[in-house]
Write a protein that holds these residues in place. Structure first.
Motif, PDB file in Angstrom:
ATOM      1  N   GLN A  24       0.849  -1.187   0.000  1.00 12.83           N
ATOM      2  CA  GLN A  24       0.000   0.000   0.000  1.00 12.83           C
ATOM      3  C   GLN A  24       0.882   1.233   0.000  1.00 12.83           C
ATOM      4  OE1 GLN A  24      -2.647  -0.519   3.369  1.00 12.83           O
ATOM      5  NE2 GLN A  24      -4.174  -1.526   2.071  1.00 12.83           N
ATOM      6  N   ARG A  46       0.718   5.797  -0.145  1.00 16.14           N
ATOM      7  CA  ARG A  46       0.018   7.089  -0.229  1.00 16.14           C
ATOM      8  C   ARG A  46       0.895   8.019  -1.069  1.00 16.14           C
ATOM      9  NH1 ARG A  46      -3.156  10.749   4.153  1.00 16.14           N
ATOM     10  NH2 ARG A  46      -4.723   9.235   3.529  1.00 16.14           N
ATOM     11  N   TYR A  47       0.292   8.612  -2.085  1.00 14.39           N
ATOM     12  CA  TYR A  47       1.061   9.511  -2.937  1.00 14.39           C
ATOM     13  C   TYR A  47       0.156  10.616  -3.471  1.00 14.39           C
ATOM     14  CZ  TYR A  47      -0.786   7.570  -7.350  1.00 14.39           C
ATOM     15  OH  TYR A  47      -1.595   7.199  -8.388  1.00 14.39           O
ATOM     16  N   ARG A  48       0.789  11.618  -4.057  1.00 19.33           N
ATOM     17  CA  ARG A  48       0.060  12.787  -4.550  1.00 19.33           C
ATOM     18  C   ARG A  48      -0.593  12.444  -5.894  1.00 19.33           C
ATOM     19  NH1 ARG A  48      -1.069  16.840  -1.232  1.00 19.33           N
ATOM     20  NH2 ARG A  48       1.027  16.542  -0.379  1.00 19.33           N
ATOM     21  N   LEU A  60      -3.672  13.846  -1.461  1.00 17.50           N
ATOM     22  CA  LEU A  60      -2.982  12.588  -1.233  1.00 17.50           C
ATOM     23  C   LEU A  60      -3.999  11.463  -1.351  1.00 17.50           C
ATOM     24  CD1 LEU A  60      -0.704  13.532   1.794  1.00 17.50           C
ATOM     25  CD2 LEU A  60       0.080  12.846  -0.484  1.00 17.50           C
ATOM     26  N   VAL A  61      -3.650  10.420  -2.066  1.00 15.91           N
ATOM     27  CA  VAL A  61      -4.565   9.296  -2.262  1.00 15.91           C
ATOM     28  C   VAL A  61      -3.888   8.015  -1.790  1.00 15.91           C
ATOM     29  CG1 VAL A  61      -5.814  10.353  -4.176  1.00 15.91           C
ATOM     30  CG2 VAL A  61      -3.774   8.997  -4.642  1.00 15.91           C
ATOM     31  N   ASP A  62      -4.703   7.084  -1.319  1.00 15.58           N
ATOM     32  CA  ASP A  62      -4.212   5.777  -0.898  1.00 15.58           C
ATOM     33  C   ASP A  62      -4.375   4.802  -2.056  1.00 15.58           C
ATOM     34  OD1 ASP A  62      -3.536   6.433   1.820  1.00 15.58           O
ATOM     35  OD2 ASP A  62      -5.690   6.530   2.231  1.00 15.58           O
TER      36      ASP A  62
END
Length: 304
Positions: free
Chosen positions: A59, A61-63, A79-81
């Protein structure tokens, strides 16, 4: 009682025969559509594919990618998972001049517009169409399905070297000019590249997953379309406008380039400061149905 059971319980034969018929029908239709046709050469020597690195499921998390607006003003992308459900293989290095030259010699690729150095220097001066042509050529040569990575796949492969382009300044602050000034200063600093010339493979080292030269001075084409996203006060998406003539290129920072551009400094950068150079690396599609999907896509492209 036994008679009643025999009448109401389906027999194994009654279940397997329809299933077998469906499978046979699917195989027949797929064969007629050419989905089982080989993706590699029918005869001749099949070359070995390039060295790859396996990116394992995890997993992250990034922009998010895109140009985000709220109340008509630019804001940082959220930010999205993301979850990588299955491993994938990505080439350890960017495609080199020597590798690309073989595609040109076979008449399957256009010669690069610029770039110099030895055979182990990443090929540059190539546009999105050139990169896709090389992927098709490599698919035909190896019998494996090769594609440009998506922006998300590139982010998973880049790991800790994936850039976060957020300014960290809310567009609704008391002084909106703060964001404009911060953006100007960032874009100005990005134009000061100490050495924009492509360097030999491995010059910029490897990341924690063994992927080489991530974040060097060669930006990489992806197959993710740029998009313009309008969000509401709670971050909900109100409108999304994809622009599939413009593709995301990843490197030290994200940029979005028109598909036909080979030399980024000459223009065509839709968002942000132009990259120093445009190159690419590929992912291998190991899904069990990859060849059928590829054959279907090629037939559909040929029909257009």
């Amino acid at each position: 009682m036994s008679k009643k059971n025999r009448k109401t319980s389906p027999s194994i034969l009654s279940l397997t025969v329809p299933a077998a018929l469906l499978v046979a029908l699917g195989v027949t239709l797929s064969a007629k559509l050419g989905l089982f046709d080989p993706v590699g050469p029918v005869s001749g020597l099949v070359i070995q594919g390039p060295e790859t690195v396996i990116i394992e499921p995890r997993q992250m998390r990034y922009r998010a990618e895109g140009h985000f607006l709220k109340r008509g003003l630019a804001v940082d992308a959220p930010l999205v998972d993301a979850a990588l459900a299955a491993p994938f293989a990505i080439t350890k290095y960017q495609v080199s001049r020597g590798e690309y030259r073989r595609c040109v010699e076979d008449g399957a690729c256009q010669a690069p517009e610029a770039g110099g150095g030895g055979e182990d220097v990443p090929v540059t001066g190539v546009n999105h169409s050139d990169a896709e042509s090389y992927a098709r050529w490599l698919t035909a040569q190896t019998g494996e399905v090769w594609r440009l990575p998506t922006d998300e796949q590139w982010a998973f492969a880049a790991g800790s070297k994936f850039p976060d382009d957020a300014l960290g300044i809310d567009a609704e602050s008391d002084n909106p000019a703060l964001r404009w000034l911060a953006d100007y200063e960032r874009e100005s600093s990005r134009q000061k590249s100490p050495d924009p010339h492509p360097q030999p493979r491995g010059t910029f080292g490897e990341n924690e997953y063994g992927v080489a030269d991530v974040g060097g001075n060669v930006w990489e084409w992806t197959r993710t379309c740029h998009r313009r996203v309008t969000i509401g006060d709670r971050g909900e998406v109100l409108k999304e406008q994809p622009a599939c003539g413009i593709y995301v290129v990843d490197g030290k920072h994200r940029a979005s380039m028109s598909f036909f551009v080979r030399e980024p400094k000459s223009g065509g950068c839709a968002v942000g400061v132009p990259p120093d150079n445009l190159g690419f690396r590929l992912v291998r599609d190991d899904r069990w149905y990859a060849r059928m999907l590829y054959a279907y896509e090629r037939r559909r492209a040929g029909a257009v």
